[in-house]
Structures are given as C-alpha cells and as structure tokens.
Design a protein around this motif. Sequence first.
Motif, mmCIF file in Angstrom:
data_model
loop_
_atom_site.group_PDB
_atom_site.id
_atom_site.type_symbol
_atom_site.label_atom_id
_atom_site.label_comp_id
_atom_site.label_asym_id
_atom_site.label_seq_id
_atom_site.Cartn_x
_atom_site.Cartn_y
_atom_site.Cartn_z
ATOM 1 N N PRO A 104 0.839 -1.209 0.000
ATOM 2 C CA PRO A 104 0.000 0.000 0.000
ATOM 3 C C PRO A 104 0.869 1.253 0.000
ATOM 4 C CG PRO A 104 0.031 -1.030 2.168
ATOM 5 C CD PRO A 104 0.701 -1.987 1.236
ATOM 6 N N LEU A 105 0.271 2.346 -0.421
ATOM 7 C CA LEU A 105 0.991 3.618 -0.438
ATOM 8 C C LEU A 105 1.278 4.087 0.987
ATOM 9 C CD1 LEU A 105 -1.205 5.391 -3.130
ATOM 10 C CD2 LEU A 105 1.200 4.798 -3.442
ATOM 11 N N THR A 106 2.459 4.658 1.196
ATOM 12 C CA THR A 106 2.747 5.318 2.463
ATOM 13 C C THR A 106 1.945 6.616 2.539
ATOM 14 O OG1 THR A 106 4.618 6.585 1.579
ATOM 15 C CG2 THR A 106 5.076 4.363 2.423
ATOM 16 N N ASP A 107 1.914 7.250 3.700
ATOM 17 C CA ASP A 107 1.164 8.499 3.850
ATOM 18 C C ASP A 107 1.666 9.559 2.878
ATOM 19 O OD1 ASP A 107 -0.332 7.336 5.829
ATOM 20 O OD2 ASP A 107 0.800 8.213 7.483
ATOM 21 N N GLU A 108 2.985 9.676 2.754
ATOM 22 C CA GLU A 108 3.562 10.670 1.836
ATOM 23 C C GLU A 108 3.217 10.350 0.393
ATOM 24 O OE1 GLU A 108 7.977 12.381 0.474
ATOM 25 O OE2 GLU A 108 7.814 10.906 2.070
ATOM 26 N N GLU A 109 3.346 9.076 0.014
ATOM 27 C CA GLU A 109 3.027 8.672 -1.357
ATOM 28 C C GLU A 109 1.544 8.845 -1.644
ATOM 29 O OE1 GLU A 109 6.393 5.175 -2.125
ATOM 30 O OE2 GLU A 109 4.471 4.680 -1.195
ATOM 31 N N ALA A 110 0.688 8.538 -0.656
ATOM 32 C CA ALA A 110 -0.751 8.674 -0.843
ATOM 33 C C ALA A 110 -1.132 10.116 -1.129
ATOM 34 C CB ALA A 110 -1.491 8.172 0.401
ATOM 35 N N LEU A 111 -0.506 11.067 -0.424
ATOM 36 C CA LEU A 111 -0.800 12.478 -0.647
ATOM 37 C C LEU A 111 -0.318 12.923 -2.021
ATOM 38 C CD1 LEU A 111 -1.979 15.024 0.623
ATOM 39 C CD2 LEU A 111 0.283 15.527 1.558
ATOM 40 N N GLU A 112 0.894 12.524 -2.398
ATOM 41 C CA GLU A 112 1.435 12.882 -3.717
ATOM 42 C C GLU A 112 0.529 12.367 -4.830
ATOM 43 O OE1 GLU A 112 5.242 11.070 -3.920
ATOM 44 O OE2 GLU A 112 6.294 12.691 -2.906
ATOM 45 N N THR A 113 0.171 11.093 -4.745
ATOM 46 C CA THR A 113 -0.624 10.448 -5.793
ATOM 47 C C THR A 113 -2.033 11.018 -5.848
ATOM 48 O OG1 THR A 113 0.660 8.429 -5.373
ATOM 49 C CG2 THR A 113 -1.329 8.209 -6.705
ATOM 50 N N SER A 114 -2.626 11.228 -4.681
ATOM 51 C CA SER A 114 -4.005 11.725 -4.628
ATOM 52 C C SER A 114 -4.116 13.129 -5.200
ATOM 53 C CB SER A 114 -4.513 11.700 -3.185
ATOM 54 O OG SER A 114 -4.520 10.385 -2.672
ATOM 55 N N LYS A 115 -3.098 13.968 -5.005
ATOM 56 C CA LYS A 115 -3.122 15.326 -5.554
ATOM 57 C C LYS A 115 -3.239 15.297 -7.074
ATOM 58 C CE LYS A 115 -0.188 18.440 -4.230
ATOM 59 N NZ LYS A 115 1.075 19.082 -3.800
ATOM 60 N N ILE A 116 -2.464 14.413 -7.696
ATOM 61 C CA ILE A 116 -2.488 14.331 -9.160
ATOM 62 C C ILE A 116 -3.857 13.866 -9.644
ATOM 63 C CG2 ILE A 116 -1.433 13.228 -11.171
ATOM 64 C CD1 ILE A 116 1.091 12.829 -9.400
ATOM 65 N N HIS A 117 -4.395 12.840 -9.010
ATOM 66 C CA HIS A 117 -5.696 12.319 -9.425
ATOM 67 C C HIS A 117 -6.817 13.296 -9.105
ATOM 68 C CE1 HIS A 117 -4.764 7.995 -10.511
ATOM 69 N NE2 HIS A 117 -3.602 8.455 -10.087
ATOM 70 N N SER A 118 -6.651 14.084 -8.053
ATOM 71 C CA SER A 118 -7.643 15.109 -7.720
ATOM 72 C C SER A 118 -7.702 16.180 -8.796
ATOM 73 C CB SER A 118 -7.306 15.737 -6.365
ATOM 74 O OG SER A 118 -8.172 16.797 -6.057
ATOM 75 N N VAL A 119 -6.548 16.644 -9.243
ATOM 76 C CA VAL A 119 -6.494 17.680 -10.282
ATOM 77 C C VAL A 119 -7.148 17.199 -11.568
ATOM 78 C CG1 VAL A 119 -4.901 18.941 -11.792
ATOM 79 C CG2 VAL A 119 -4.467 18.836 -9.333
ATOM 80 N N CYS A 120 -7.010 15.907 -11.869
ATOM 81 C CA CYS A 120 -7.593 15.342 -13.082
ATOM 82 C C CYS A 120 -9.031 14.877 -12.883
ATOM 83 C CB CYS A 120 -6.739 14.175 -13.580
ATOM 84 S SG CYS A 120 -5.076 14.652 -14.087
ATOM 85 N N GLY A 121 -9.579 15.062 -11.682
ATOM 86 C CA GLY A 121 -10.954 14.664 -11.413
ATOM 87 C C GLY A 121 -11.155 13.171 -11.316
ATOM 88 N N LEU A 122 -10.103 12.417 -10.970
ATOM 89 C CA LEU A 122 -10.179 10.963 -10.942
ATOM 90 C C LEU A 122 -10.204 10.397 -9.536
ATOM 91 C CD1 LEU A 122 -7.589 10.178 -13.769
ATOM 92 C CD2 LEU A 122 -10.082 10.266 -13.959
ATOM 93 N N LEU A 123 -10.141 11.251 -8.529
ATOM 94 C CA LEU A 123 -10.124 10.774 -7.150
ATOM 95 C C LEU A 123 -11.535 10.412 -6.710
ATOM 96 C CD1 LEU A 123 -7.988 10.409 -4.910
ATOM 97 C CD2 LEU A 123 -8.643 12.661 -4.044
ATOM 98 N N LYS A 124 -11.695 9.238 -6.122
ATOM 99 C CA LYS A 124 -13.009 8.820 -5.646
ATOM 100 C C LYS A 124 -13.453 9.747 -4.514
ATOM 101 C CE LYS A 124 -12.502 3.935 -6.867
ATOM 102 N NZ LYS A 124 -12.484 2.542 -6.356
ATOM 103 N N ARG A 125 -14.640 10.308 -4.650
ATOM 104 C CA ARG A 125 -15.057 11.360 -3.738
ATOM 105 C C ARG A 125 -15.495 10.870 -2.371
ATOM 106 N NH1 ARG A 125 -18.103 14.183 -8.653
ATOM 107 N NH2 ARG A 125 -16.354 15.386 -9.483
#
Length: 506
Positions: free
Chosen positions: A237-258
């Motif tokens: 699983p993603l670490t806390d730091e990796e989860a934040l990095e990855t989620s930011k990118i997917h959030s900007v693209c509108g792909l993060l599960k809400r």
Amino acid sequence: MTARLYSASISGIDGVEVEVEADIRPAPEPHILIVGLPDTAVKESTQRVESAITNSGLNLPLGTIVINLAPADLKKQGPGFDLPIAMGILTCATNANWETEAWAIIGELALDGSVRPVKGVLPLVIEARNRGKKNIVVPQSNGMEAAAVQGIAVYPVETLKEAWRLVSGELMPRPAICPPTTFEAEYDVDFSEVKGQAYARRALEIAAAGGHNILMSGSPGSGKSMLAHRIPTILPPLTDEEALETSKIHSVCGLLKRDAGLMRTRPFRAPHHTISDAGLMGGGSSIAPGEISLSHNGVLFLDELPEFRRQTLETLRQPLEAGEIIISRASGTMTFPARFMLVAAMNPCPCGYQGDRRHACKCSPALVEKYRKKISGPLLDRFDMIVEVPAVEPSTLVSAPAGEPSAGIRSRVTAVRELQHRRYSGTRFRTNADISGKTLQAHCRPTPEATGILTQAIEQLGLSARAHDRILKVARTIADLAGSGSITEEHIYEAIQFRAFENRLR
C-alpha cells in the motif's frame, strides 16, 4: 463597501491562493464584471452567479459589480470561483461582518443555487491550510476528499444559501471528518489465477520488490497482459507521503473517488497505443498531467509496445531517469512527478508466433527486424528486466493447480520495500531501481567471484554501461528477497538471465 474573500486556483498540481474582491458601483441594473485574468469558465460564472443568488431567495444588488481576482498575473481557471464570487457579492451588498481572513471558499454553482463538485479540491485545501486559513467551504461531494487534509476545518455545503448561513453564523455544523483509512486489499484479480509461467511470476515478484521496469515478450495468448494486470495486487500500500502525492495528481484530473479520501492502492494505468504525446507526458492548453504522472508511485503498462509511435516512446527516456517531467509551453513551465514502474509487453514479431511451437511464423527476417527496431536501443536500456513469456501448454491450463495467491507474494514484496526504505533513509531514493552514483556503489557491491561473472557476461552479451548498473540493481533486489546482505554469484547469475533475452530484440 469592498469585500475581500479567499479562494484558490490550480497551478500544475499545486494550489495557489487567490483573493476575490467585490465592489458595487451605482447603476440602474445589476451587472457583474470580472477582471484578473479569468479564463472562459470564470468569465461565464457571471450568469451562473446571478441566477444562483436570485433562485436561492437572496437579494442580488443593483449596480455594476466589479470582481477582481488577485494576483492579476495568474490565470484563473475553472468554475470553482462561482461560490466565492457569489459570497463576495452578498458580503459587499449586505455589509456583513464575518471573519473572511479565516475562511477559504471553493465551489461551482448551478442555476438553482446548488453547489457542484470541482476538480483539484485536495491541493486547494492544502494551500488554504498552508496559508493559515482555519476553515474552508467546499462542495458536499468533495467533502471526504477535503477532510483528508489535517489542520483545517472542512465544511461541505450543498447550496449557496447554506454556505451564506454558515459564514454569517446562522448555521454552524460540525466540520467533516475523514474516517481513518484501514488498508484491506480487495482486487478483482489474483496471481493464484495464473497457471504455469513460474519464470515470469518470479520475474514480476523481483520487479515489484525493487520497483524495476520490466519488458515481457511472448506470443499472443501467453499471458503477458494477464500477468501485468495482476502486478498491483502484489505491490505494498501507499505510504502516507506517497498517498498524498498520488491523490493530488488524481484530484487535479478529477479521478479521485469522492467518498474514499486519499488513495491507498497504487495506481495502474494502461493507455492505448494510439495515445498522443500530450496524453502520455502531459500538456495541453492548461498543461495538465499525463498518464506517466497519473502512474506516479504505481504502474504504467504499455501493451503492444512496438505499436506505439516511436516518437512517443522516446519521450519516456527522460522521465524514466529523472522521476519527473518538465513541460514547457508558451503559457508557462510545469514540473509533474513521474516516478513509476514501467511494465511493457510485446510480441516477438508482427504475427506474434516466432518461436512458438504450435504456430508457424509467417514474417520475413526483414519484417521482424523492422518491427523490433520500433523500440530504440536507449529505450530498451531503460528496462531493468527483459523476460520471455512462452505460451502455456494446454495440459498445464487444464490440470495445473492454482498458483500462490497475491497476498503471499505481497507480504514478501512489502518486507523488501520496507528494507529499502530504511536503507535509503535520508536520501532521495526509495527503491533499488532508483539508486545511482555513490549510493549504487555503496549498496550494490558484489563479491569478487560475482564481479568476475558479471564482467564476463557484459563482454559476451555486448551490454551497455547502463545495462551493467541495472543488472547490479536487480541483483540487489534478488539478494534482498533472499535475506542476503551481500550480492553473490547466485544473485548475479539470476539477474543476468533477465538481460540475456535483450540481444534477440535488438
């Protein structure tokens, strides 16, 4: 009266604070004028804001309403300024006295006054928190995403009227709370479904453990794509730091599960071979992240590798080395993270059956050579491992028992990843595949006997200096899986096997 509120805009994958100033000048009819370098979506907000205020039962003031979005040299994009603009107008019109300095406001408005979700809420909330804001108003649908950010009170709203009652003190609900994340791997596929292919399974476990790029070659139906789609099931699983990095990118693209907060499973992206350079690398008029950035901290799978345009494939070389992509356009320069595990699959020839025992290959030598030259030598060098995946015998498919489940493999991979995390603590490296320079020399030093074997293999196979380093990195991962502190002949021999097939592709 002039009202000043605070919102934020997206720049790359980061948020930038934006001041929303509202001023009303006497005029017989209401008219909204927006300045401050707004894009088309922001300019069109005037009609949405007017209708939303009126249909919410609130009073739209008469006069020319000037909205200034500062800083003036930053292009303001998207509909997320609708809600702060409406709130600024209401604040200015009613002389309302509320602590605007403590609040940030984000949201798109529908004509009936309801608040719609927007892209990129996660980095916008992070920016508001970093700017010292105590509270933030976001759309209801973005509530869980925003609540994943600690240190700021998140208030999701469904309507403009609800947002106005909130800041004016008439309504004070509890802030949204993101439930604690408990990682439980749930996948639709599993490695236990793979029959045979012991060599390929072993290669993928090594690749996953060290974050190595891997290329699989085999005839159609041999299981290359099946194996690739199961790689996420053996990754930690993603670490806390990796989860934040990855989620930011997917959030900007509108792909993060809400409804899920931050991502916890590593992304797996598999673009079609017709993808454009901008789609793969990122770009466009507003410079958005591409597939390689959406694969950050995860897997980028390129099926039918030679079918991709050679120019598109060549653009992968720089981000594979640097772990980031720098995109320059007339509108500016953006840097996006792009540290991913590249997994690719290809046929050995255009028809796919060269070397297959059950099907005859119909390709001429010239056609095979042309097909393979679509992948350049420098790109081939970027793969740490090159593996042949032969077709599975029918008897194996029918009678072979189920293989080891993904959970067992993932436990070994996770243990090795944690070992690498401790080993490279204090450096910019995370996995064996990342290391270079002095770190490579310090941690990938084989025994004298293993060094002799490696030197002989490099000479006989005609491998490059980059291939030499990649063999050492793979050997380091093999040793880690074996629980060995040193790289021995056994580890070097196995690592060399994963490069020996390279000469057949050149």
